[in-house]
Write an enzyme that holds these catalytic residues in place. Sequence first.
Site, PDB file in Angstrom:
ATOM      1  N   LEU A   1      -1.851  10.031  -9.201  1.00  0.00           N
ATOM      2  CA  LEU A   1      -0.462  10.069  -9.687  1.00  0.00           C
ATOM      3  C   LEU A   1       0.439   9.346  -8.694  1.00  0.00           C
ATOM      4  O   LEU A   1       1.442   8.736  -9.059  1.00  0.00           O
ATOM      5  CB  LEU A   1       0.020  11.518  -9.813  1.00  0.00           C
ATOM      6  CG  LEU A   1      -0.534  12.322 -10.988  1.00  0.00           C
ATOM      7  CD1 LEU A   1      -0.089  13.773 -10.875  1.00  0.00           C
ATOM      8  CD2 LEU A   1      -0.040  11.716 -12.293  1.00  0.00           C
TER       9      LEU A   1
ATOM     10  N   ASP B   1       0.020   3.784   1.421  1.00  0.00           N
ATOM     11  CA  ASP B   1      -0.261   4.488   2.679  1.00  0.00           C
ATOM     12  C   ASP B   1       0.712   4.122   3.804  1.00  0.00           C
ATOM     13  O   ASP B   1       0.811   4.842   4.793  1.00  0.00           O
ATOM     14  CB  ASP B   1      -1.685   4.180   3.150  1.00  0.00           C
ATOM     15  CG  ASP B   1      -2.731   4.522   2.102  1.00  0.00           C
ATOM     16  OD1 ASP B   1      -2.469   5.421   1.286  1.00  0.00           O
ATOM     17  OD2 ASP B   1      -3.811   3.898   2.103  1.00  0.00           O
TER      18      ASP B   1
ATOM     19  N   THR C   1       0.848  -1.190   0.000  1.00  0.00           N
ATOM     20  CA  THR C   1       0.000   0.000   0.000  1.00  0.00           C
ATOM     21  C   THR C   1       0.882   1.238   0.000  1.00  0.00           C
ATOM     22  O   THR C   1       1.922   1.256   0.671  1.00  0.00           O
ATOM     23  CB  THR C   1      -0.975   0.107   1.201  1.00  0.00           C
ATOM     24  OG1 THR C   1      -1.492   1.444   1.255  1.00  0.00           O
ATOM     25  CG2 THR C   1      -0.341  -0.196   2.533  1.00  0.00           C
TER      26      THR C   1
HETATM   27  O1  F6P Z   1      -5.134   2.930   0.060  1.00  0.00           O
HETATM   28  C1  F6P Z   1      -4.520   3.523  -1.044  1.00  0.00           C
HETATM   29  C2  F6P Z   1      -5.287   4.732  -1.494  1.00  0.00           C
HETATM   30  O2  F6P Z   1      -4.600   5.278  -2.616  1.00  0.00           O
HETATM   31  C3  F6P Z   1      -5.521   5.785  -0.428  1.00  0.00           C
HETATM   32  O3  F6P Z   1      -4.391   6.574  -0.161  1.00  0.00           O
HETATM   33  C4  F6P Z   1      -6.676   6.545  -1.050  1.00  0.00           C
HETATM   34  O4  F6P Z   1      -7.471   7.187  -0.076  1.00  0.00           O
HETATM   35  C5  F6P Z   1      -7.469   5.453  -1.735  1.00  0.00           C
HETATM   36  O5  F6P Z   1      -6.576   4.379  -1.942  1.00  0.00           O
HETATM   37  C6  F6P Z   1      -8.061   5.869  -3.056  1.00  0.00           C
HETATM   38  O6  F6P Z   1      -8.857   4.845  -3.525  1.00  0.00           O
HETATM   39  P1  F6P Z   1      -9.589   4.858  -4.944  1.00  0.00           P
HETATM   40  O7  F6P Z   1      -8.614   4.309  -5.928  1.00  0.00           O
HETATM   41  O8  F6P Z   1     -10.751   3.972  -4.714  1.00  0.00           O
HETATM   42  O9  F6P Z   1      -9.942   6.271  -5.248  1.00  0.00           O
END
Ligand code: F6P
EC number: 2.7.1.11
Length: 361
Positions: free
Chosen positions: A285, A139, A137
């Site tokens: 991005l 995150d 991830t």
């Molecule tokens: O968990 C990874 C992440 O990129 C987060 O940082 C973000 O809030 C979310 O996924 C975005 O998800 P989606 O691709 O569903 O917009």
Amino acid sequence: MAVGILTGGGDCPGLNAVIRALVKTLQQKLPEEKIIGFLDGFRGAIENRRVPLTTKDVVGLLPKGGTILGTSNRDNPFKFPISVNGTLEFHDVSDTVIENLHKNNIEVLFVIGGDGSLSIAHELSQKGVKVIGIPKTIDNDLDATDFTFGFDSAVRTATKALDMLHTTAESHHRIMVLEVMGRYAGWIALYSGLAGGADVILIPEIPFNWDAVCRKIQQRKAEGKHFSIVVVAEGAYPEGGERVIARYVKESTDPARLGGIGQVVADHLSRCTGLESRVTVLGHLQRGGGPTPFDRILATRFGVAAVNTWLQGNYNVMVALLGGRVTTVPLSEGIKKLKLVPVDSELIVTAKAIGISFGDE
Ligand code: F6P
């Protein structure tokens, strides 16, 4: 006997590097046609859509972003959305996944995913499926591993954006606000803010005080610095406010909820300082492009370690980086807790020591 591989949840740089490492290690133990990739995350395992993965398929994959297997965010076999007479119902189709694994003679399923996909993997393991988790991830919010791959690449992209925002901020004497991802954790904001020379970093772990943030920008103005760089994590929120991540809000009458916290901060700072402000929402991005060398290496280490774990007869674990070494933790531990930035962490102390404000003093 065969093995299965799937990538689940949001993509990130390094997924292909793991697939490559898995295939290159596995093909030394199994005929190539026995390495099976399920397409589009758990949806592929539900619909039995799969491809054999051979060493030819992984040629040139190391630097490539995304995942050749495809992924999906919302296809949880325990709550699978099915439209019944025009109404969406959520059904448990986990038995179908298990049937498909049997049909394909899968002995172990390698699940490359974040907390959502790893939780599904854990639930499947409770029903007797042998799984090995590989954490990813951008995150970096999984508590059981020091780092997930994807994070370093996202920080690279955010840092590059900050470098670019600096020059235009300075030319126009503006406040430039960069909103970055991270869900409920401020890791991307903290690392990129430090690497990209931010003046203010706002993270969910430290609800910020509006006056403190304004004071910091005004102080810079008084020192003759007529521009400022502010990094805002998408989950950041003001003291006494409600934490709302705009991308998760589908409908609202409050434009601030739909616009995102970056826009709210930019508007507020403009009002309280009299300086012009602009916001950049970096968005997906951060998930795109190829992995950094750090992520390529971590993804490769995770892939090789996952295969070795299987060869040692170990299941229902997740590979993890702990204290610089790749090891395994029980899947149940791996998904227990999200990792937030400790407010007294050395990185925050360091950032404050060089004058970066977190809006808390
Ligand atoms: O968990 C990874 C992440 O990129 C987060 O940082 C973000 O809030 C979310 O996924 C975005 O998800 P989606 O691709 O569903 O917009």
